[in-house]
Design a protein around this motif. Structure first.
Motif, PDB file in Angstrom:
ATOM      1  N   UNK A 136       6.951  20.678 -16.265  1.00 35.96           N
ATOM      2  CA  UNK A 136       6.380  19.281 -15.792  1.00 35.96           C
ATOM      3  C   UNK A 136       5.871  19.740 -14.596  1.00 35.96           C
ATOM      4  N   UNK A 137       4.778  18.262 -15.216  1.00 36.95           N
ATOM      5  CA  UNK A 137       3.857  18.419 -13.450  1.00 36.95           C
ATOM      6  C   UNK A 137       4.212  17.565 -12.201  1.00 36.95           C
ATOM      7  N   UNK A 138       4.279  17.561 -11.110  1.00 36.13           N
ATOM      8  CA  UNK A 138       4.204  16.442 -10.013  1.00 36.13           C
ATOM      9  C   UNK A 138       3.019  15.302  -9.957  1.00 36.13           C
ATOM     10  N   UNK A 139       2.627  14.398 -10.232  1.00 33.03           N
ATOM     11  CA  UNK A 139       1.601  13.927 -10.220  1.00 33.03           C
ATOM     12  C   UNK A 139       1.415  12.999  -8.310  1.00 33.03           C
ATOM     13  N   UNK A 140       0.635  12.546  -7.941  1.00 29.98           N
ATOM     14  CA  UNK A 140       0.504  11.552  -6.675  1.00 29.98           C
ATOM     15  C   UNK A 140       0.235  10.057  -7.309  1.00 29.98           C
ATOM     16  N   UNK A 141       0.677   9.793  -6.121  1.00 27.84           N
ATOM     17  CA  UNK A 141       0.415   8.001  -6.627  1.00 27.84           C
ATOM     18  C   UNK A 141      -1.160   7.792  -5.204  1.00 27.84           C
ATOM     19  N   UNK A 142      -1.831   7.289  -5.418  1.00 28.81           N
ATOM     20  CA  UNK A 142      -2.787   7.261  -4.700  1.00 28.81           C
ATOM     21  C   UNK A 142      -3.280   4.892  -4.760  1.00 28.81           C
ATOM     22  N   UNK A 143      -3.639   4.700  -3.210  1.00 31.61           N
ATOM     23  CA  UNK A 143      -3.166   3.381  -3.355  1.00 31.61           C
ATOM     24  C   UNK A 143      -4.387   3.773  -2.214  1.00 31.61           C
ATOM     25  N   UNK A 144      -5.782   2.270  -3.099  1.00 37.59           N
ATOM     26  CA  UNK A 144      -6.805   2.446  -2.491  1.00 37.59           C
ATOM     27  C   UNK A 144      -6.708   1.302  -1.446  1.00 37.59           C
ATOM     28  N   UNK A 151      -1.436  -4.696  -0.405  1.00 35.98           N
ATOM     29  CA  UNK A 151      -0.855  -3.424  -0.056  1.00 35.98           C
ATOM     30  C   UNK A 151       0.191  -2.988   0.174  1.00 35.98           C
ATOM     31  N   UNK A 152       1.097  -3.651   0.524  1.00 36.39           N
ATOM     32  CA  UNK A 152       2.417  -3.811   0.255  1.00 36.39           C
ATOM     33  C   UNK A 152       3.483  -4.001  -1.329  1.00 36.39           C
ATOM     34  N   UNK A 153       2.980  -4.603  -1.125  1.00 42.94           N
ATOM     35  CA  UNK A 153       3.415  -4.809  -3.081  1.00 42.94           C
ATOM     36  C   UNK A 153       3.486  -3.142  -3.862  1.00 42.94           C
ATOM     37  N   UNK A 154       1.693  -2.118  -3.758  1.00 46.09           N
ATOM     38  CA  UNK A 154       2.162  -1.535  -4.351  1.00 46.09           C
ATOM     39  C   UNK A 154       3.144  -0.361  -3.624  1.00 46.09           C
ATOM     40  N   UNK A 155       3.131  -0.305  -1.856  1.00 48.82           N
ATOM     41  CA  UNK A 155       3.434   0.531  -1.055  1.00 48.82           C
ATOM     42  C   UNK A 155       5.451   0.591  -2.542  1.00 48.82           C
ATOM     43  N   UNK A 156       5.833  -0.842  -2.449  1.00 47.68           N
ATOM     44  CA  UNK A 156       7.401  -0.889  -2.745  1.00 47.68           C
ATOM     45  C   UNK A 156       7.400  -0.601  -4.396  1.00 47.68           C
ATOM     46  N   UNK A 157       5.778  -1.072  -5.237  1.00 45.38           N
ATOM     47  CA  UNK A 157       5.860  -0.118  -6.734  1.00 45.38           C
ATOM     48  C   UNK A 157       5.841   1.620  -6.562  1.00 45.38           C
ATOM     49  N   UNK A 158       4.840   2.289  -5.925  1.00 36.49           N
ATOM     50  CA  UNK A 158       5.451   4.024  -5.442  1.00 36.49           C
ATOM     51  C   UNK A 158       6.970   3.937  -4.921  1.00 36.49           C
ATOM     52  N   UNK A 159       7.726   3.098  -3.783  1.00 35.99           N
ATOM     53  CA  UNK A 159       8.574   3.596  -3.635  1.00 35.99           C
ATOM     54  C   UNK A 159       9.289   3.613  -4.939  1.00 35.99           C
ATOM     55  N   UNK A 160       9.683   2.658  -5.901  1.00 35.98           N
ATOM     56  CA  UNK A 160       9.914   1.798  -6.997  1.00 35.98           C
ATOM     57  C   UNK A 160      10.038   3.093  -8.353  1.00 35.98           C
ATOM     58  N   UNK A 161       9.006   3.981  -7.625  1.00 41.20           N
ATOM     59  CA  UNK A 161       8.733   5.753  -8.979  1.00 41.20           C
ATOM     60  C   UNK A 161       9.658   5.971  -8.538  1.00 41.20           C
ATOM     61  N   UNK A 162       9.484   6.357  -7.287  1.00 39.53           N
ATOM     62  CA  UNK A 162      10.347   7.949  -6.323  1.00 39.53           C
ATOM     63  C   UNK A 162       9.300   8.587  -6.280  1.00 39.53           C
ATOM     64  N   UNK A 164       6.920  11.562  -4.645  1.00 38.84           N
ATOM     65  CA  UNK A 164       7.338  12.287  -4.185  1.00 38.84           C
ATOM     66  C   UNK A 164       5.877  12.784  -3.548  1.00 38.84           C
ATOM     67  N   UNK A 165       4.962  12.165  -4.157  1.00 40.89           N
ATOM     68  CA  UNK A 165       3.665  12.088  -2.170  1.00 40.89           C
ATOM     69  C   UNK A 165       2.760  11.505  -2.957  1.00 40.89           C
ATOM     70  N   UNK A 166       2.622  10.435  -2.321  1.00 38.43           N
ATOM     71  CA  UNK A 166       1.088   9.975  -1.758  1.00 38.43           C
ATOM     72  C   UNK A 166       0.171   9.413  -1.057  1.00 38.43           C
ATOM     73  N   UNK A 193      -0.700  12.312   2.864  1.00 40.78           N
ATOM     74  CA  UNK A 193      -1.964  12.726   2.774  1.00 40.78           C
ATOM     75  C   UNK A 193      -3.135  11.364   2.924  1.00 40.78           C
ATOM     76  N   UNK A 194      -4.229  11.495   3.527  1.00 39.73           N
ATOM     77  CA  UNK A 194      -5.268  10.367   4.094  1.00 39.73           C
ATOM     78  C   UNK A 194      -6.650  10.887   3.004  1.00 39.73           C
ATOM     79  N   UNK A 195      -7.669   9.916   2.623  1.00 36.94           N
ATOM     80  CA  UNK A 195      -8.512  10.464   2.230  1.00 36.94           C
ATOM     81  C   UNK A 195      -9.642   9.720   2.719  1.00 36.94           C
ATOM     82  N   UNK A 196     -10.894   9.635   2.974  1.00 34.63           N
ATOM     83  CA  UNK A 196     -11.311   9.144   4.113  1.00 34.63           C
ATOM     84  C   UNK A 196     -12.870   9.034   3.522  1.00 34.63           C
TER      85      UNK A 196
END
Length: 379
Positions: A136-144, A151-162, A164-166, A193-196
Motif C-alpha cells: 500500500x502507498x500513503x498519499x498526501x492531500x493538497x489544498x489550494x 478552505x475550511x470545508x476542505x480542511x474538514x474533508x481532510x479530517x474526515x478522510x483521516x 496523514x499528510x497535507x 508542508x507548504x508550497x509557494x
C-alpha cells in the motif's frame, strides 16, 4: 512488439472546482494523451501534462515534436523484449528537443510501456526492471488557495478522510491565517508542508518561513522563481525547514546542478515535467548519491492514466518522503479510466499489478473531451 498506429488526443476536462496557486488559476485539465496500437491488436496509453509556467512547453509544441522527431524515430521499430524497449526509451530521452518537450516524452514512454506490459503480461514496473516494494502507498492531500469558507470545508474533508499528510498552497497575505485554521481543525498529528509556487524572493522566503515555523510545517516547496537556484541555496542554508525543489527540477541536468549547489533537501519528481520513468529514476538516483531525499509529485488535472503511471513509479521506491496524485474523481468532471484510483482513508491506496498500467481506458470519454485528435498510421 511492433506498432501499427499512434493517436494523439488533446484533452480538456472541466474541474469540479477551480485550482489556484501563485502562478496560475486552472478551471480545466490540459493533457496530451497518446494511444499506441500494436499489430497484435493491443492498445497502450500514456499522458503528459505540459505546463508552460513549469517546463516552458505547450501542447502545440509537443505535437510538432511528435511529427518532426518522435514519429520518424518509431517508424519500423520492433521491440522483441523488455531490454530492447528500455534501450529505446533511453534513446528517446536523449533525442534532440526531448528536454524541451518532457510531457511528450512521458506520454509516449508510458504508452509504450503500457502496450509492452500487455503484450508480455507484465506490469509497467516489471517491464522497466523495477522491483515492486510496496503493498500500500500513503498519499498526501493538497489544498489550494480557496476562499476561507471553502478552505475550511476542505480542511474538514481532510479530517474526515483521516489524512496523514497535507500540502497547503501559500503565497499571499492570508498564509498565516490558513495555517492557523489548518492546525485548529486538524490538530498537531498531521504532517503539514507548504508550497509557494515561486511566490517569494529569497529574503522574503526566509522571513515567511520563520513566521510559519510556529505552525510546525515540515517542508517548503519552491519558495522562489524556478531559475533562482542561488536563492534556493540561500534559503536552504538559512533555515532548518527542508526546502523542496519543484519548478526548478525539470530534468536530469537540473538535478545535477541542484545537487552540486546543495540548493535543496528534497527533489519533487513528477513524471510529466521530468520526461517519464527513465529520467525520473535517474533523478532519484542522483538524490540518493548526494543525500537529497525525493518525493513524487503530481500535475493538477492529470487523469487516471498519469495517476496510474505515478503509482507504478512510487510503489517501486520505498524511500519517497511524500506521494501526491490520484485526485482524478475529486477534481475532474469525469475521468477517462474505469477504475477509481482515488486514495481511501488515511490516504492509503493499493499498488497496481498490471498488465501494463493495470487500467481500462474509456474510449468514449477520451473522445468526448478531446478537442483535437491526430492519427499516424503505418508505423
Amino acid at each position: 512488439m511492433r506498432l501499427k498506429a499512434l493517436d494523439i488526443f488533446h484533452l480538456r476536462i472541466p474541474f469540479l472546482l477551480p485550482v489556484k496557486h501563485s502562478l496560475a488559476v486552472r478551471e480545466r485539465s490540459e493533457s496530451l494523451v497518446v494511444r499506441v496500437k500494436t499489430e497484435s491488436g493491443l492498445s497502450g496509453y500514456g499522458e503528459g501534462t505540459p505546463r508552460g509556467y513549469v517546463t516552458g512547453e505547450s501542447i502545440s509544441e509537443n505535437i510538432t515534436f511528435f511529427k518532426k522527431s518522435l514519429i520518424p524515430m518509431l517508424a519500423g521499430h520492433i521491440f522483441p523484449d523488455p531490454l530492447s524497449l528500455r534501450e529505446f526509451l533511453d534513446a528517446l530521452s536523449a533525442q534532440g528537443g526531448a528536454h524541451k518537450n518532457p510531457s511528450a516524452v512521458c506520454a509516449l514512454e508510458t504508452a509504450l510501456l503500457d502496450a509492452a506490459g500487455k503484450a508480455w503480461r507484465q506490469s509497467v514496473s516489471e517491464v522497466l526492471g523495477f522491483e515492486c516494494k510496496k503493498g500500500n502507498l500513503t498519499y498526501s492531500a493538497v489544498v489550494s488557495m480557496l476562499s476561507l469558507d471553502t478552505f475550511q470545508t476542505y480542511l474538514h474533508m481532510v479530517k474526515q478522510r483521516e489524512m496523514k499528510f497535507l500540502k497547503l498552497k501559500v503565497g499571499n497575505e492570508s498564509d498565516l491565517v490558513r495555517l492557523e485554521l489548518a492546525r485548529d481543525v486538524l490538530g498537531n498529528d498531521i504532517d503539514i508542508r507548504v508550497d509557494a509556487n515561486c511566490a517569494w524572493t529569497a529574503d522574503e522566503a526566509i522571513q515567511k518561513i520563520e513566521e510559519m515555523k510556529r505552525y510546525g510545517i515540515s517542508a517548503v516547496e519552491q519558495p522562489v522563481a524556478k531559475e533562482d537556484f542561488k536563492g534556493l541555496k540561500k534559503i536552504s542554508e538559512s533555515t532548518d525547514v527542508p526546502i523542496i525543489a519543484d519548478e526548478s527540477l525539470c530534468s536530469v541536468a537540473d538535478a545535477r546542478r541542484l545537487a552540486e549547489m546543495k540548493a535543496c533537501e528534497i527533489f519533487d519528481i513528477r513524471l510529466s515535467k521530468c520526461g517519464g520513468f527513465r529520467n525520473a529514476s535517474k533523478i532519484l538516483e542522483i538524490g540518493r548519491k548526494t543525500g537529497i531525499r525525493a518525493m513524487l509529485g503530481s500535475h493538477v488535472g492529470e487523469t487516471g492514466i498519469l495517476s496510474a503511471a505515478g503509482r507504478h513509479f512510487a510503489q517501486c521506491f520505498d524511500d519517497l518522503v511524500y506521494i501526491e496524485g490520484s485526485f482524478s474523481s475529486l477534481l475532474l468532471k469525469e475521468d477517462v479510466i474505469q477504475e477509481n484510483l482515488v486514495f481511501g482513508k488515511g490516504g492509503i491506496a493499493p499498488s497496481l499489478k498490471g498488465p501494463g498500467l493495470g487500467i481500462t481506458v474509456r474510449e468514449d470519454v477520451l473522445k468526448l473531451y478531446a478537442v483535437q485528435q491526430i492519427t499516424f498510421q503505418k508505423l
